[in-house]
Design a protein around this motif. Sequence first.
Motif, mmCIF file in Angstrom:
data_model
loop_
_atom_site.group_PDB
_atom_site.id
_atom_site.type_symbol
_atom_site.label_atom_id
_atom_site.label_comp_id
_atom_site.label_asym_id
_atom_site.label_seq_id
_atom_site.Cartn_x
_atom_site.Cartn_y
_atom_site.Cartn_z
ATOM 1 N N PHE A 76 -45.093 -72.501 45.732
ATOM 2 C CA PHE A 76 -45.734 -71.793 46.838
ATOM 3 C C PHE A 76 -46.697 -72.675 47.645
ATOM 4 O O PHE A 76 -47.419 -72.175 48.499
ATOM 5 N N THR A 77 -46.699 -73.982 47.371
ATOM 6 C CA THR A 77 -47.605 -74.911 48.053
ATOM 7 C C THR A 77 -49.055 -74.466 47.870
ATOM 8 O O THR A 77 -49.833 -74.389 48.829
ATOM 9 N N LEU A 78 -49.402 -74.140 46.641
ATOM 10 C CA LEU A 78 -50.758 -73.726 46.300
ATOM 11 C C LEU A 78 -51.448 -74.827 45.512
ATOM 12 O O LEU A 78 -50.808 -75.762 45.017
ATOM 13 N N ARG A 79 -52.738 -74.670 45.374
ATOM 14 C CA ARG A 79 -53.502 -75.567 44.511
ATOM 15 C C ARG A 79 -53.527 -74.977 43.109
ATOM 16 O O ARG A 79 -53.889 -73.813 42.928
ATOM 17 N N ALA A 80 -53.132 -75.743 42.132
ATOM 18 C CA ALA A 80 -53.127 -75.257 40.759
ATOM 19 C C ALA A 80 -54.556 -75.012 40.284
ATOM 20 O O ALA A 80 -55.487 -75.693 40.703
ATOM 21 N N GLY A 81 -54.707 -74.006 39.419
ATOM 22 C CA GLY A 81 -56.020 -73.698 38.881
ATOM 23 C C GLY A 81 -56.479 -72.297 39.246
ATOM 24 O O GLY A 81 -55.709 -71.486 39.770
ATOM 25 N N PRO A 82 -57.745 -71.990 38.986
ATOM 26 C CA PRO A 82 -58.256 -70.631 39.242
ATOM 27 C C PRO A 82 -58.361 -70.344 40.740
ATOM 28 O O PRO A 82 -58.773 -71.205 41.522
ATOM 29 N N GLN A 83 -57.993 -69.127 41.120
ATOM 30 C CA GLN A 83 -58.016 -68.710 42.516
ATOM 31 C C GLN A 83 -58.544 -67.278 42.618
ATOM 32 O O GLN A 83 -58.399 -66.486 41.688
ATOM 33 N N VAL A 84 -59.160 -66.979 43.747
ATOM 34 C CA VAL A 84 -59.443 -65.587 44.092
ATOM 35 C C VAL A 84 -58.298 -65.113 44.973
ATOM 36 O O VAL A 84 -57.981 -65.757 45.977
ATOM 37 N N ARG A 85 -57.672 -64.016 44.576
ATOM 38 C CA ARG A 85 -56.500 -63.508 45.284
ATOM 39 C C ARG A 85 -56.829 -62.193 45.973
ATOM 40 O O ARG A 85 -57.337 -61.253 45.361
ATOM 41 N N LEU A 86 -56.556 -62.133 47.252
ATOM 42 C CA LEU A 86 -56.756 -60.930 48.047
ATOM 43 C C LEU A 86 -55.384 -60.438 48.485
ATOM 44 O O LEU A 86 -54.645 -61.168 49.162
ATOM 45 N N SER A 87 -55.015 -59.225 48.100
ATOM 46 C CA SER A 87 -53.675 -58.707 48.368
ATOM 47 C C SER A 87 -53.750 -57.431 49.197
ATOM 48 O O SER A 87 -54.578 -56.554 48.918
ATOM 49 N N ILE A 88 -52.888 -57.344 50.202
ATOM 50 C CA ILE A 88 -52.770 -56.132 51.030
ATOM 51 C C ILE A 88 -51.311 -55.710 51.002
ATOM 52 O O ILE A 88 -50.423 -56.478 51.404
ATOM 53 N N SER A 89 -51.044 -54.503 50.525
ATOM 54 C CA SER A 89 -49.668 -54.022 50.402
ATOM 55 C C SER A 89 -49.519 -52.675 51.080
ATOM 56 O O SER A 89 -50.498 -51.946 51.289
ATOM 57 N N ASP A 90 -48.275 -52.346 51.433
ATOM 58 C CA ASP A 90 -47.969 -51.037 52.028
ATOM 59 C C ASP A 90 -46.622 -50.574 51.512
ATOM 60 O O ASP A 90 -45.883 -51.329 50.883
ATOM 61 N N ASN A 91 -46.305 -49.320 51.770
ATOM 62 C CA ASN A 91 -45.009 -48.771 51.369
ATOM 63 C C ASN A 91 -44.156 -48.483 52.602
ATOM 64 O O ASN A 91 -43.480 -47.461 52.695
ATOM 65 N N GLY A 92 -44.221 -49.400 53.568
ATOM 66 C CA GLY A 92 -43.445 -49.257 54.794
ATOM 67 C C GLY A 92 -41.994 -49.658 54.611
ATOM 68 O O GLY A 92 -41.459 -49.695 53.503
ATOM 69 N N GLN A 93 -41.358 -50.018 55.735
ATOM 70 C CA GLN A 93 -39.922 -50.256 55.738
ATOM 71 C C GLN A 93 -39.535 -51.595 55.120
ATOM 72 O O GLN A 93 -38.408 -51.775 54.682
ATOM 73 N N GLY A 94 -40.456 -52.535 55.109
ATOM 74 C CA GLY A 94 -40.121 -53.848 54.577
ATOM 75 C C GLY A 94 -39.317 -54.664 55.576
ATOM 76 O O GLY A 94 -38.987 -54.200 56.671
ATOM 77 N N LEU A 95 -38.977 -55.881 55.185
ATOM 78 C CA LEU A 95 -38.275 -56.803 56.075
ATOM 79 C C LEU A 95 -37.088 -57.446 55.390
ATOM 80 O O LEU A 95 -37.065 -57.613 54.177
ATOM 81 N N ARG A 96 -36.119 -57.825 56.217
ATOM 82 C CA ARG A 96 -35.018 -58.651 55.727
ATOM 83 C C ARG A 96 -35.507 -60.083 55.533
ATOM 84 O O ARG A 96 -36.510 -60.494 56.106
ATOM 85 N N LYS A 97 -34.745 -60.856 54.767
ATOM 86 C CA LYS A 97 -35.144 -62.230 54.457
ATOM 87 C C LYS A 97 -35.250 -63.076 55.720
ATOM 88 O O LYS A 97 -36.181 -63.868 55.878
ATOM 89 N N ASP A 98 -34.301 -62.920 56.640
ATOM 90 C CA ASP A 98 -34.316 -63.719 57.868
ATOM 91 C C ASP A 98 -35.565 -63.439 58.696
ATOM 92 O O ASP A 98 -36.173 -64.364 59.259
ATOM 93 N N ASP A 99 -35.964 -62.166 58.798
ATOM 94 C CA ASP A 99 -37.170 -61.819 59.552
ATOM 95 C C ASP A 99 -38.423 -62.291 58.823
ATOM 96 O O ASP A 99 -39.400 -62.696 59.456
ATOM 97 N N LEU A 100 -38.380 -62.212 57.497
ATOM 98 C CA LEU A 100 -39.548 -62.590 56.702
ATOM 99 C C LEU A 100 -39.891 -64.067 56.906
ATOM 100 O O LEU A 100 -41.066 -64.437 56.924
ATOM 101 N N GLU A 101 -38.880 -64.896 57.067
ATOM 102 C CA GLU A 101 -39.109 -66.334 57.236
ATOM 103 C C GLU A 101 -39.788 -66.656 58.563
ATOM 104 O O GLU A 101 -40.371 -67.719 58.719
#
Length: 282
Positions: free
Chosen positions: A203-228
């Motif tokens: 995921f091109t992240l820095r290894a080690g401890p991180q603070v993670r902030l997540s925002i999720s919804d239950n909407g329609q979602g996306l296809r892989k091509d659109d997600l990219e």
Amino acid sequence: MDNPGKLKQHQQHWKKPTLLFDLKTPDILASAEARAAREQEVQFQQARNLKSMNMLARGVTHDFNNILAGILSSAELIRMDAPPGNPGNEFLEQIFVAGERARLMINQLRDFSQRKPCERALIPLQPVAEECMRLLRSIIPDKVEITHDIGPACPAVFADAAQIHQAIMQLCINAWHSLPDRIGRIHVRLDECKIDPEAAAHFTLRAGPQVRLSISDNGQGLRKDDLERIFEPFALKSIGGRNSGLELFTVQEIVNENNGVITVESAPGKGMEFHLYFPILA
């Protein structure tokens, strides 16, 4: 060798020498140079487009503010003259609510065009996230369930509080716009996690401890091509019901400026979840 038989045997065992130089090398170099030139041209075009968008944003925010001020002033005059219990008062309130949402969007566009330098400091993200939750509840209608799980013990990170606030607000409003009929659920989570080297490389992240902030919804979602393409400015007019203008591009820029990384997960019918990772300083 005087013996013809031995000479023939020697010729049979002779192998063609390995070529140390490929005659196609000049073509390969030319192709690489052409590819580098194309990439440089694309980067130049993107920089020019971004500059044009900044100029456009400055003019648009000025004009929109003037138009919005006229609308809200007229609505306020009507409300002052309207008697209590007037059926039209409900519609007036809707005008004021929509006006405040429009003002927020104008401010976001203005902030994008004026992009102040990042002023980072060692801050906890809990108060920032909690303030966003209070503000979102006054903006997003009650038809949308807003829940949160904000870890009280998350370590501080080196970030700009105002920019992180803007990123959270934009992601949540974007999630609201993606919900079918603007009805559904948005969840915000703040926790601490540890990224192992394998996941960090993926995921091109820095290894080690991180603070993670997540925002999720239950909407329609996306296809892989659109997600990219989701972080590309104006890549598509609409992605799964989402307005793909500057919003997500701006969020990505904010996260990058604060030494973080943003990832996104989605599938059609499965909603979306954005993860913002900020490294914990040792």
